[in-house]
Design an enzyme around this catalytic site. Structure first.
Site, mmCIF file in Angstrom:
data_model
loop_
_atom_site.group_PDB
_atom_site.id
_atom_site.type_symbol
_atom_site.label_atom_id
_atom_site.label_comp_id
_atom_site.label_asym_id
_atom_site.label_seq_id
_atom_site.Cartn_x
_atom_site.Cartn_y
_atom_site.Cartn_z
ATOM 1 N N ASP A 271 0.937 -1.111 0.031
ATOM 2 C CA ASP A 271 0.033 -0.134 0.071
ATOM 3 C C ASP A 271 0.825 1.368 -0.043
ATOM 4 O O ASP A 271 2.331 1.110 0.430
ATOM 5 C CB ASP A 271 -0.860 0.078 1.134
ATOM 6 C CG ASP A 271 -0.252 -0.180 2.482
ATOM 7 O OD1 ASP A 271 0.899 -0.710 2.646
ATOM 8 O OD2 ASP A 271 -0.749 0.484 3.358
ATOM 9 N N GLU B 38 0.063 -1.343 5.875
ATOM 10 C CA GLU B 38 1.194 -0.792 6.697
ATOM 11 C C GLU B 38 1.006 0.638 7.027
ATOM 12 O O GLU B 38 1.553 1.094 7.902
ATOM 13 C CB GLU B 38 2.564 -1.106 5.924
ATOM 14 C CG GLU B 38 3.892 -0.700 6.786
ATOM 15 C CD GLU B 38 4.094 0.613 6.701
ATOM 16 O OE1 GLU B 38 5.045 0.900 7.764
ATOM 17 O OE2 GLU B 38 3.817 1.163 5.815
#
Length: 460
Positions: free
Chosen positions: A104, A168
């Site tokens: 991400d 994350e």
């Protein structure tokens, strides 16, 4: 200095030849292509579950499968996909090494960028786009390395566990935390790990090239503050105004100057970086002034200053629904970071700074981490970097923020930040992290592939 025998010299030349065979032009080209392709897959994480990593995870899984490496795709929630795979080593009794990277990225506003942040454009030898340094570039380099091994029949000395994670950039709830809590067996035998935010070129004053290798990180302490008061008409006096109470508390928090608290990793970093500047530093000496030393270190202080103390920065406000109505409650958020051993001080200080009319709680909490420096593995990280940049200096440091290492550390894994890049002068890696016009030179990716290959092939 020990003399190198003829046999050792021949062995080193043979090792170099094998490395050259593995890291060929295809491997270098793939690192660039994979970085560009992954950037084009928009995996923006806006928080609160608003993200979908699955397209990137499927891309990674396909690249692994093509190399004969069997990936496992895991989801806690639909679309929030993680990829885990194990590359067997030659010594089944050796401790395994985890290599992790997230899929991400943080949001990017195209109107602010010179190129579209999800174009993955390669221009003048540079790959542009969100994730170019945080951290689709590292995902791409890792893919390139393990695929090169598969083509040449090479095997690392120990098992290499690969984890490409979701979430994350928010709370890791559907990513590394999910993997550590619900699938710990996938990481069986892992003693050490490498991940993001370390081993990049930092150009200090005087032409000094540093490669900070992270052996610690401050703990995450994201806070939600709620002020209570008496609702009323905006034209009337109100000594119990929730907005005022919240604003005063946030102002106190934002102005607070935290005392210096040096962890062992930060002490080691201060000593080594000072020595490279010709300064003798003894953090254990009576009256040692860390702030004065930082001033002497010039630009290199940027690596150290965020980690010598706790921090607390107000970041968000939410109050009211109409300009002439005083609300009964107001909410704010603070990004707090805590040095190893600083949690109790952080809590008691926040109790005092918020005051009697403001409650606070953790929105997200992560433990501060430290990994050992006096290990063969850390020495190998230094050697790998300085092998490919003989004029560079690998040094320990502590990351100011948190990473997925916080989740994997709960499995008893010592985690380091080691995502190598050789960057040219004037290329401000730290400013591009979450910044506008994020980009990475192709040559930096080539350097990273060579360093990672050498490190992982000797990691046992």
């Amino acid at each position: 200095m020990a003399e190198i025998t003829t046999e050792e010299a021949v062995g080193a030349e043979q090792a170099d030849a094998r490395a050259d065979a593995r890291v060929d032009e295809r491997a270098l080209d793939e690192a660039v292509r994979f970085t560009s392709d992954l950037i084009r897959i928009d995996t923006t994480n806006r928080g609160a579950g608003d993200c979908r990593e699955r397209p990137a995870a499927e891309y990674v899984a396909a690249a692994l499968s093509e190399a004969g490496i069997e990936p496992v795709l895991l989801e806690k929630e639909p679309g929030r996909t993680n990829v885990v795979a194990r590359v067997p080593g030659t010594d089944p009794g050796a401790p395994a090494l985890l290599v992790h990277g997230h899929l991400d990225v943080v949001p990017a506003d195209p109107a602010e960028w010179s190129v579209h942040p999800f174009s993955g454009e390669v221009r003048d030898g540079v790959v542009w786009g969100r994730g170019a340094v945080d951290m689709k570039n590292t995902d791409a380099m890792v893919l390139s390395v393990v695929r090169a091994w598969a083509r040449t029949g090479a095997r690392p000395p120990c098992d290499i566990v690969l984890a490409f994670t979701a979430d994350e950039e928010d709370r890791a709830w559907t990513g590394a935390a999910f993997l550590a809590e619900e699938h710990p067996g996938l990481f069986e035998g892992c003693r050490y790990a490498i991940g993001e935010s370390g081993a990049y070129t930092f150009h200090a004053d005087g032409g000094l090239r540093l490669y900070p290798v992270a052996a610690g990180e401050r703990g995450t302490a994201w806070l939600k503050l709620t002020a209570r008061g008496r609702a009323g008409h905006g034209s009337k006096p109100n000594e119990a105004n929730a907005v005022t109470r919240l604003a005063e508390a946030l102002a106190r928090i934002g102005r607070h100057r935290w005392p210096v608290r040096l962890s062992p990793v930060v002490r080691a970093a201060l000593v080594e970086i000072a020595a490279l500047h010709g300064i003798e530093a003894d953090p254990g000496a009576p009256g040692f002034d860390a702030d004065a030393l930082l001033e002497e270190l010039g630009s290199a202080a940027r690596l150290l200053a965020p980690t010598v103390r706790n921090s607390s920065n107000p970041t968000m406000l939410d109050a009211g629904y109409k300009v002439n109505v005083i609300p009964g409650a107001a909410v704010g958020h603070v990004d707090g970071r805590v040095v190893p051993g600083g949690e109790e001080e952080f809590r008691t200080t926040l109790d005092g700074l918020t005051g009697p009319h403001v409650e606070w709680e953790y929105y997200q909490k992560g433990t501060a981490l430290q990994a050992p420096l006096a290990t063969p593995l850390f020495a190998l990280m230094r050697e790998a970097l300085e092998r490919f940049d003989p004029e560079g200096h690998a040094v320990p440091f502590c990351m100011s923020g948190g990473t997925d290492a916080n989740q994997f550390s709960r499995l008893g894994i010592d985690c380091y930040g080691f995502a190598p890049l050789k960057l040219p002068p004037g290329f401000d890696y730290q400013a591009l992290f979450h910044g506008v016009d994020e980009r990475v030179p192709c040559d930096a990716l080539h350097f990273g592939v060579r360093v990672l290959d050498h490190f992982l092939m000797n990691a046992a």
